[in-house]
Design a protein around this motif. Structure first.
Motif, PDB file in Angstrom:
ATOM      1  N   ASP A 634       0.831  -1.209   0.000  1.00  9.58           N
ATOM      2  CA  ASP A 634       0.000   0.000   0.000  1.00  9.58           C
ATOM      3  C   ASP A 634       0.863   1.256   0.000  1.00  9.58           C
ATOM      4  O   ASP A 634       0.575   2.238  -0.699  1.00  9.58           O
ATOM      5  CB  ASP A 634      -0.937  -0.007   1.204  1.00  9.58           C
ATOM      6  N   LEU A 635       1.922   1.232   0.828  1.00 10.38           N
ATOM      7  CA  LEU A 635       2.841   2.377   0.876  1.00 10.38           C
ATOM      8  C   LEU A 635       3.509   2.592  -0.480  1.00 10.38           C
ATOM      9  O   LEU A 635       3.589   3.725  -0.976  1.00 10.38           O
ATOM     10  CB  LEU A 635       3.896   2.144   1.962  1.00 10.38           C
ATOM     11  N   GLU A 636       3.975   1.512  -1.096  1.00 12.32           N
ATOM     12  CA  GLU A 636       4.685   1.644  -2.364  1.00 12.32           C
ATOM     13  C   GLU A 636       3.756   2.100  -3.484  1.00 12.32           C
ATOM     14  O   GLU A 636       4.183   2.839  -4.379  1.00 12.32           O
ATOM     15  CB  GLU A 636       5.338   0.310  -2.721  1.00 12.32           C
ATOM     16  N   LEU A 702      -1.695 -11.254  -2.295  1.00 11.17           N
ATOM     17  CA  LEU A 702      -1.604 -10.680  -0.958  1.00 11.17           C
ATOM     18  C   LEU A 702      -2.514  -9.478  -0.775  1.00 11.17           C
ATOM     19  O   LEU A 702      -3.106  -9.277   0.271  1.00 11.17           O
ATOM     20  CB  LEU A 702      -0.155 -10.263  -0.667  1.00 11.17           C
ATOM     21  N   ALA A 703      -2.588  -8.624  -1.771  1.00  6.86           N
ATOM     22  CA  ALA A 703      -3.338  -7.385  -1.616  1.00  6.86           C
ATOM     23  C   ALA A 703      -4.815  -7.685  -1.606  1.00  6.86           C
ATOM     24  O   ALA A 703      -5.343  -8.287  -2.514  1.00  6.86           O
ATOM     25  CB  ALA A 703      -3.005  -6.418  -2.748  1.00  6.86           C
ATOM     26  N   GLY A 704      -5.495  -7.241  -0.563  1.00  3.05           N
ATOM     27  CA  GLY A 704      -6.903  -7.525  -0.464  1.00  3.05           C
ATOM     28  C   GLY A 704      -7.778  -6.302  -0.502  1.00  3.05           C
ATOM     29  O   GLY A 704      -8.977  -6.381  -0.674  1.00  3.05           O
ATOM     30  N   GLY A 705      -7.218  -5.113  -0.335  1.00  3.90           N
ATOM     31  CA  GLY A 705      -8.041  -3.925  -0.282  1.00  3.90           C
ATOM     32  C   GLY A 705      -8.163  -3.255  -1.622  1.00  3.90           C
ATOM     33  O   GLY A 705      -7.467  -3.544  -2.578  1.00  3.90           O
ATOM     34  N   GLY A 706      -9.105  -2.302  -1.693  1.00  4.65           N
ATOM     35  CA  GLY A 706      -9.329  -1.596  -2.936  1.00  4.65           C
ATOM     36  C   GLY A 706      -8.412  -0.407  -3.131  1.00  4.65           C
ATOM     37  O   GLY A 706      -8.314   0.112  -4.243  1.00  4.65           O
ATOM     38  N   TRP A 707      -7.731   0.054  -2.040  1.00 10.29           N
ATOM     39  CA  TRP A 707      -6.861   1.221  -2.166  1.00 10.29           C
ATOM     40  C   TRP A 707      -5.731   0.959  -3.142  1.00 10.29           C
ATOM     41  O   TRP A 707      -5.371   1.818  -3.954  1.00 10.29           O
ATOM     42  CB  TRP A 707      -6.310   1.587  -0.794  1.00 10.29           C
ATOM     43  N   ALA A 841      16.546   8.489  -8.791  1.00 12.74           N
ATOM     44  CA  ALA A 841      17.475   8.040  -7.742  1.00 12.74           C
ATOM     45  C   ALA A 841      16.752   7.554  -6.492  1.00 12.74           C
ATOM     46  O   ALA A 841      17.232   6.652  -5.796  1.00 12.74           O
ATOM     47  CB  ALA A 841      18.441   9.172  -7.378  1.00 12.74           C
ATOM     48  N   LEU A 842      15.579   8.128  -6.186  1.00 10.55           N
ATOM     49  CA  LEU A 842      14.875   7.774  -4.952  1.00 10.55           C
ATOM     50  C   LEU A 842      14.511   6.296  -4.855  1.00 10.55           C
ATOM     51  O   LEU A 842      14.592   5.721  -3.757  1.00 10.55           O
ATOM     52  CB  LEU A 842      13.620   8.635  -4.803  1.00 10.55           C
ATOM     53  N   PRO A 843      14.068   5.608  -5.927  1.00  6.62           N
ATOM     54  CA  PRO A 843      13.777   4.176  -5.788  1.00  6.62           C
ATOM     55  C   PRO A 843      14.948   3.358  -5.280  1.00  6.62           C
ATOM     56  O   PRO A 843      14.757   2.393  -4.533  1.00  6.62           O
ATOM     57  CB  PRO A 843      13.381   3.755  -7.211  1.00  6.62           C
ATOM     58  N   HIS A 844      16.163   3.731  -5.657  1.00  7.12           N
ATOM     59  CA  HIS A 844      17.329   2.989  -5.198  1.00  7.12           C
ATOM     60  C   HIS A 844      17.631   3.284  -3.732  1.00  7.12           C
ATOM     61  O   HIS A 844      18.074   2.389  -3.002  1.00  7.12           O
ATOM     62  CB  HIS A 844      18.531   3.325  -6.079  1.00  7.12           C
ATOM     63  N   VAL A 845      17.385   4.489  -3.320  1.00  7.24           N
ATOM     64  CA  VAL A 845      17.534   4.809  -1.895  1.00  7.24           C
ATOM     65  C   VAL A 845      16.499   4.041  -1.079  1.00  7.24           C
ATOM     66  O   VAL A 845      16.797   3.476  -0.020  1.00  7.24           O
ATOM     67  CB  VAL A 845      17.386   6.327  -1.675  1.00  7.24           C
ATOM     68  N   TYR A 846      15.280   3.981  -1.610  1.00  4.40           N
ATOM     69  CA  TYR A 846      14.221   3.242  -0.913  1.00  4.40           C
ATOM     70  C   TYR A 846      14.511   1.746  -0.895  1.00  4.40           C
ATOM     71  O   TYR A 846      14.200   1.055   0.087  1.00  4.40           O
ATOM     72  CB  TYR A 846      12.872   3.496  -1.592  1.00  4.40           C
ATOM     73  N   ASP A 847      15.119   1.231  -1.951  1.00  2.00           N
ATOM     74  CA  ASP A 847      15.440  -0.200  -2.000  1.00  2.00           C
ATOM     75  C   ASP A 847      16.409  -0.580  -0.894  1.00  2.00           C
ATOM     76  O   ASP A 847      16.291  -1.662  -0.307  1.00  2.00           O
ATOM     77  CB  ASP A 847      16.021  -0.547  -3.370  1.00  2.00           C
ATOM     78  N   LEU A 860       6.353  -9.648  -8.077  1.00  2.71           N
ATOM     79  CA  LEU A 860       5.060  -9.033  -8.332  1.00  2.71           C
ATOM     80  C   LEU A 860       4.551  -8.224  -7.153  1.00  2.71           C
ATOM     81  O   LEU A 860       3.604  -7.457  -7.295  1.00  2.71           O
ATOM     82  CB  LEU A 860       4.027 -10.109  -8.682  1.00  2.71           C
ATOM     83  N   SER A 861       5.150  -8.406  -5.980  1.00  7.68           N
ATOM     84  CA  SER A 861       4.662  -7.681  -4.806  1.00  7.68           C
ATOM     85  C   SER A 861       5.256  -6.287  -4.692  1.00  7.68           C
ATOM     86  O   SER A 861       4.847  -5.520  -3.823  1.00  7.68           O
ATOM     87  CB  SER A 861       4.989  -8.474  -3.538  1.00  7.68           C
ATOM     88  N   TYR A 862       6.219  -5.933  -5.550  1.00  4.74           N
ATOM     89  CA  TYR A 862       6.857  -4.621  -5.458  1.00  4.74           C
ATOM     90  C   TYR A 862       6.105  -3.625  -6.343  1.00  4.74           C
ATOM     91  O   TYR A 862       6.134  -3.712  -7.566  1.00  4.74           O
ATOM     92  CB  TYR A 862       8.328  -4.708  -5.882  1.00  4.74           C
ATOM     93  N   MET A 863       5.457  -2.684  -5.695  1.00  5.66           N
ATOM     94  CA  MET A 863       4.703  -1.655  -6.408  1.00  5.66           C
ATOM     95  C   MET A 863       5.579  -0.457  -6.776  1.00  5.66           C
ATOM     96  O   MET A 863       5.274   0.282  -7.700  1.00  5.66           O
ATOM     97  CB  MET A 863       3.527  -1.170  -5.554  1.00  5.66           C
ATOM     98  N   TYR A 864       6.653  -0.275  -6.026  1.00  5.79           N
ATOM     99  CA  TYR A 864       7.574   0.849  -6.235  1.00  5.79           C
ATOM    100  C   TYR A 864       8.976   0.286  -6.111  1.00  5.79           C
ATOM    101  O   TYR A 864       9.243  -0.588  -5.291  1.00  5.79           O
ATOM    102  CB  TYR A 864       7.318   1.937  -5.195  1.00  5.79           C
TER     103      TYR A 864
END
Length: 921
Positions: A634-636, A702-707, A841-847, A860-864
C-alpha cells in the motif's frame, strides 16, 4: 394419422393432439430450426393441460401398448403421488459418435425430472410429463512429467490444502435433452413415455427432433434385493437412428427397509466413536454429507482371506448413494474403485459395487449395514442386479487419533460367513464442513514422542538458534510448503495437533478463545506436535500419486527445531522408520527461506525400504510478515502515484521553460526525448489490459483492499498524461530543430550522439542477455520436476529492467550533445533535470531501506522500486544514484560554462543559438 416412412413424418406423432391439429400435416422441422426449442418447451406444457387428448393415441399406443392412455382427473386432496424423479443415473450404449467413448473418467449420466404427475381415471395409472437429460463422458488430458512446463501442484484455497493438479477434461461431451410424456403404472412400476429430443453429439453434430420411446421399471417396492431402476431408451427414427441406450439408477423413493435390521458388533473391534447426533435428532442429509468422502481400504492386519472371499482389491470405497428414514433406517449404494478422484456426485459403477441397508445406532454412534454384491446381469454395463449377500459393514467417527489412525470417518468391511473375525479397515482423512461442529471431545494419543525426543537431544540444532520462533499462538506459521533441493519433488506440511489442540490445514477445528493456555509442555518451550505431510516426488514420481506421510514428535518453541517420527503409506504395509526434521527461522528474520529440514530413513542401506535423505526447503513468509508486506505494498503504491505525478509536473515545468526561452528547443537532445518517451510508453503497453479489465486477475494474491487497485489505475492514467506531455515536448523540439539556421550542425551533433549512445545501449543489451542465460541455467534444476514460481523470468522482463537503467542515465545524450556543440544555452530547466534525476534516484535509496526493514517478497509484490522497472541490488543502488547525480552536475556546469568546459581547450568556441524569423518579406 399414420406413421410415415421418413423421420420428418414421424415427429408429429409424438406431439400432443392439440398441437398436431394446429400444425401443418407435413411440416418439416429441418426447414424451421427456430421451432425446435419452442416445440420442446410446449410438449411438457401441453401434457400438463390434462385430458386424454394430451397424447396422440395412435402413436403412444403403438409404442406403449401395455399402458393404455387414460383421462386425467382434476387435482384433489389425498396422498401425494410418487415423484418418479431420478437425480442421476448411468447409461451405456447410444454409440460413441453421439455420446463419446465408454468408459471415460467423467462418467456418462442421465437425469429424469418430472414436471407433472397427475392421477387419471384409471386408478393404477399416472399421467407423467418429464424432461430426460442424457450426457456422455469425456476423456481426461494426461500430463506428461517433465519438459512441458506444467505445474504438478496447485493450492486449494477453500480446503486449505496443497495438492497435485488434477487432469483437465478435454473434448466435447455429447448431450441430448428429451421432452417426454407417458404413463406410469403404480401396480407394476412400469413407466412408458414417448417424445423427441434435441442437443449436440460428441462429434459436434447437432441433433434435432430425435423421436424416442423410454421404458423404465421402478421396483415396487424398492428393497435390498431390488434397489435399481432399469430401462431402455430406444430411437424410432428410421433415417438416422441411434443405438439403444440401457439405463440404471438407484431408486430414490419408496424404499422398504428390512423389518429386522440388525447388525452384529464388528468382529475386529473398533475405537470409541464421537457422538455426532448427541442432543439432536438423526439427520440423513447430515450423515450422508459426512460419509461422502473417499475411504481408503487397508488390506493389512490379516484381512487377506476376507478380501479374497469378498473379491475386494480396490484402493477406495465411496458411499455413492444413500437414503434414510427419520427413525434411523438407512439404505446405501457403495462403489469400490482404484480412481483417486472419481466423479462421485454421479452414479458410480466402479470396479465393484455393493448395496446395503441397516440402521444408525444412536447409542453406539455407529452405522451398521448388511450388504449384497452387485453383479452384471447382461451384456451392457448398465445391466445390474443384486447377487449374493453376507457382507457386514460399519461406519463411525473415531474419538481418538494416533500416528497411524487419523481418519475423520472409519469403516470396517467383513464377510459374515467367515468365523475368523477378520475385517478390512477403511478410513477417510478428508474433513467435511459439516464435520467441524462434531469434534468436541476428540483426543490425540501420542505414541512416538519418546523416540523423537531421543533424536532431538542428540542433535545440535537446538543450540544454535536465537530469536523468537512460531509457537501455539501463531500456529499458522507452522504450516509450510516445501520442495526437495535434490532430485525434485514438492509437498505441503500442516500440523494436525499442537499439544491438545486440533487443526485442519491452517485453522483450528474447534476454536477456543483461551487455546494459548491449553498447550501442555514436556519441558519449558518443548511441546508435542503431529503433522500431515503430502508429497509428490522421489518414490511417488513415477506413478504420480500423492503420498501421505503422518508424523509426530516434539517442537522447541525457543529454538524453532522440529523433530518427528513419520510413517509413510505403502501398498500393503507402512514404513514408520522415518525421521523428519525442520528448522524454522525466527519470526523477525529477513530471509526468504524460513524452513530448512530433512526427511531421512532410519533403516540400514541394505533394507529394501531405505531411501536417500531428502533435503527440503520452504520459501515464504510468516503471517506477520504477510501483513507487513501488505502494508508495504500500500505504501509503495502511494509512492508510485506521487512519483509519477511529480514526473508529470516536471515535464510541465519544462514546457513552460521552452515557452519562456525559445532558443532552448533546438538545443535539446532528440535522443534524450525519445528515450524518455519510450520510458513512459513501454509500461503503458505492458499494462494496457489493466486500464480496461478487472484487476482481480492479478497474479499476486496478498493485496486484499481496494486502495491498492485505485492507486494502480491512477498511476496508469497519470502515466498516459505524462506520455502525452512528453510527446508534445518532443514535437516542439523537432519542429524547432527543423527551422534552426544551423540545422546541419545540429543534426550532425545529434548523429554523433547516436553513434556513441546506440552502441552503448546495444552492448548493454547483449550483456543483459548473457546474464539472463547464466541465471536461468543456474535455476534449471529447480524446474526439472516442479516449477516453483517465480523461479525465473523471461528475457523481455530483464530487457525492460535494463531499459530502466537507460532511463536512469537519460541525461547522457544531452551531456554528449552539449559537448559536441559546445553550447551554453540552458536547454533544460533545472526543475526538470534535477527533479527527474531525484525521481530516478529515490527508488534505489528506498530499495536500501526496504532490504533492511522488510522481508524479501516476490517480484510481483513490489509496487515501487520494482525489479520489473529497473536494476536493483546493493551495487546498483550505489552506482545508479551516483551516476545520475554526476550527469546532473555536469549538465549544470555545461549550461553555465559551456558544453565542453571539461575538455580544457583554449581554442574552443562556445556556441549560442539565435532565433531568427522565418517570415519572408
Amino acid at each position: 394419422m399414420g406413421v410415415g416412412r421418413r423421420g420428418r413424418d414421424l415427429t408429429p406423432c409424438f406431439l400432443p393432439a392439440s398441437l398436431s391439429q394446429m400444425a401443418p400435416p407435413r411440416a418439416n422441422p429441418s426447414r424451421h430450426p427456430r421451432l425446435v426449442p419452442l416445440l420442446l418447451l410446449l410438449i411438457p406444457a401441453a401434457a400438463a393441460a390434462g385430458g386424454d387428448t394430451s397424447l396422440s393415441t395412435f402413436s403412444y399406443s403403438r409404442h406403449c401398448p401395455g399402458l393404455p392412455a387414460s383421462a386425467d382427473l382434476p387435482a384433489a386432496d389425498g396422498p401425494a403421488p410418487p415423484t418418479l424423479q431420478l437425480s442421476t443415473g448411468y447409461f451405456s450404449g447410444g454409440g460413441d459418435r453421439v455420446f463419446g467413448p465408454e468408459p471415460s473418467s467423467q462418467p456418462r449420466s442421465f437425469s429424469l425430472l418430472p414436471s407433472s404427475v397427475a392421477r387419471t381415471a384409471n386408478a393404477t395409472l399416472l399421467h407423467v410429463s418429464a424432461t430426460l437429460a442424457v450426457s456422455g463422458g469425456r476423456r481426461p488430458l494426461r500430463y506428461r512429467l517433465g519438459g512441458n512446463g506444467r505445474n504438478l501442484f496447485e493450492y486449494d484455497g477453500q480446503a486449505r490444502r496443497f495438492r497435485p493438479r488434477l487432469p483437465r477434461f478435454t473434448g466435447r461431451r455429447g448431450s441430448i435433452t428429451f421432452g417426454l410424456e407417458g404413463y406410469y403404472s403404480t401396480g407394476s412400476g412400469e413407466l412408458c413415455m414417448v417424445g423427441t429430443g434435441s442437443g449436440r453429439a460428441a462429434d459436434g453434430t447437432p441433433v434435432h427432433f430425435l423421436p424416442v420411446v423410454l421404458r423404465l421399471g421402478f421396483p415396487s417396492p424398492a428393497n435390498l434385493t431390488r434397489p435399481f431402476v432399469t430401462g431402455r431408451l430406444e430411437s424410432v427414427d428410421t433415417i438416422s437412428p441411434i443405438e439403444p441406450v440401457s439405463l440404471v439408477a438407484y431408486a430414490e423413493e419408496g424404499y422398504e427397509y428390512a423389518e429386522s435390521a440388525s447388525c452384529p458388533p464388528p468382529p475386529a473391534g473398533r475405537l470409541d466413536a464421537l457422538q455426532v447426533f448427541e442432543g439432536r435428532k438423526f439427520s440423513c442429509a447430515h450423515l450422508n454429507s459426512m460419509l461422502r468422502t473417499p475411504f481408503r481400504l487397508d488390506y493389512r492386519s490379516g484381512s487377506e482371506s476376507t478380501a479374497s472371499s469378498l473379491g475386494l482389491h480396490q484402493m477406495y470405497m465411496y458411499v455413492n448413494r444413500m437414503q434414510c428414514k427419520d427413525d434411523g433406517a438407512v439404505g446405501a449404494y457403495l462403489a469400490f474403485t482404484n480412481q483417486t478422484e472419481p466423479s462421485r456426485y454421479y452414479f458410480m459403477l466402479g470396479e465393484k459395487a455393493v448395496v446395503a441397508d441397516g440402521f444408525w445406532d444412536q447409542q453406539r454412534s455407529q452405522l451398521c449395514l448388511k450388504g449384497c454384491h452387485v453383479v452384471n446381469s447382461g451384456p451392457s454395463r448398465a445391466d445390474l442386479a443384486v447377487g449374493e449377500c453376507g457382507i457386514g459393514m460399519s461406519f463411525w467417527f473415531p474419538a481418538v487419533w494416533s500416528l497411524q489412525q487419523r481418519s475423520f470417518a472409519a469403516a470396517l468391511v467383513w464377510n459374515t460367513s467367515l468365523k475368523s473375525g477378520e475385517a478390512i479397515a477403511a478410513g477417510s482423512s478428508v474433513i467435511t464442513p459439516n464435520y467441524r461442529g462434531n469434534l468436541t471431545g476428540l483426543k490425540y494419543n501420542y505414541t512416538k514422542v519418546d523416540e523423537a525426543m531421543k533424536h532431538y537431544e542428540k542433535s545440535g540444532l537446538n543450540k544454535n538458534s536465537k530469536g523468537k520462533f512460531p509457537d501455539s499462538t501463531s500456529y499458522r506459521d507452522l504450516v509450510f510448503r516445501f520442495f526437495v533441493q535434490k532430485g525434485g519433488g514438492s509437498g505441503y506440511a500442516s500440523p494436525v495437533t499442537i499439544g491438545s489442540m486440533l487443526f485442519d490445514g491452517n485453522s483450528l477445528v474447534v476454536p477456543d478463545p483461551y487455546f494459548h493456555h491449553a498447550t501442555p509442555e514436556i519441558k519449558p518451550g518443548l511441546i508435542n506436535v503431529s503433522y500431515d505431510i503430502y508429497y509428490v516426488g522421489n518414490w511417488s514420481l513415477e506413478s504420480f500419486h500423492r503420498r501421505h506421510i503422518s508424523a509426530e514428535g516434539v517442537y522447541d518453541t525457543k529454538t524453532g527445531s522440529l523433530f518427528m517420527i513419520a510413517c509413510r503409506e505403502l501398498n500393503v504395509s507402512s514404513d514408520c522408520e522415518i525421521l523428519v526434521t525442520a528448522q524454522f527461522s525466527s519470526l523477525d528474520a529477513k530471509v526468504a527461506q524460513h524452513v530448512k529440514g530433512t526427511i531421512r530413513s532410519l533403516r540400514k542401506k541394505t533394507d529394501p525400504l531405505f531411501f536417500e535423505t531428502l533435503d527440503i526447503a520452504s520459501y515464504g513468509m510468516y503471517i506477520d510478515q504477510v501483513d507487513e508486506s501488505i502494508w508495504r505494498m500500500d505504501l509503495e503504491s502511494t509512492m508510485a502515484l506521487i512519483s509519477m505525478t511529480l514526473a508529470c509536473i516536471f515535464i510541465a515545468v519544462q514546457l513552460f521553460h521552452v515557452k519562456k526561452v525559445p532558443e532552448s528547443l533546438p538545443a535539446m537532445s532528440i535522443t534524450m526525448l525519445v528515450v524518455l518517451a519510450l520510458g513512459y510508453m513501454i509500461p503503458l503497453v505492458l499494462n494496457f489490459e489493466a486500464l480496461f479489465k478487472n484487476s482481480n486477475k492479478q497474479a499476486f494474491p496478498l493485496a486484499g483492499g481496494g486502495w491498492l487497485e485505485v492507486n494502480e489505475v491512477m498511476v496508469r492514467i497519470i502515466t498516459m498524461i505524462t506520455f502525452l506531455l512528453q510527446l508534445r515536448l518532443l514535437q516542439l523540439a523537432w519542429s524547432a530543430r527543423s527551422v534552426d539556421v544551423s540545422t546541419a550542425e545540429s543534426w550532425a551533433a545529434e548523429r554523433k550522439v547516436l553513434w556513441i549512445c546506440l552502441p552503448l545501449y546495444i552492448i548493454g543489451g547483449v550483456i543483459t542477455w548473457v546474464v539472463h542465460m547464466r541465471f536461468n541455467h543456474s535455476r534449471r534444476m529447480l524446474r526439472q520436476v516442479v516449477r516453483v514460481k517465480p523461479v525465473g523470468h523471461a528475457f523481455w522482463e530483464d530487457l525492460v529492467s535494463y531499459g530502466g537503467l537507460i532511463l536512469d542515465g537519460f541525461l547522457l545524450p544531452q551531456v554528449i550533445l552539449n559537448a559536441f556543440s559546445d553550447s551554453k544555452v540552458r536547454a533544460l530547466s533545472p526543475g526538470f533535470y534535477i527533479g527527474s534525476t531525484i525521481i530516478r534516484a529515490l527508488p534505489h535509496v528506498y530499495d536500501v531501506f526496504r532490504r533492511q526493514q522488510f522481508m524479501p517478497g516476490p517480484r510481483l509484490s513490489y509496487m515501487y522500486a520494482s525489479p520489473h522497472d529497473d536494476l536493483f541490488s546493493l551495487a546498483w543502488d550505489i552506482v545508479i544514484p551516483c551516476g545520475a547525480i554526476l550527469l546532473s552536475a555536469v549538465l549544470f556546469f555545461q549550461q553555465r560554462l559551456g558544453g565542453a568546459f571539461f575538455l580544457c581547450s583554449k581554442n574552443r568556441k562556445t556556441r549560442e543559438y539565435e532565433m531568427v524569423s522565418t517570415v519572408s518579406s
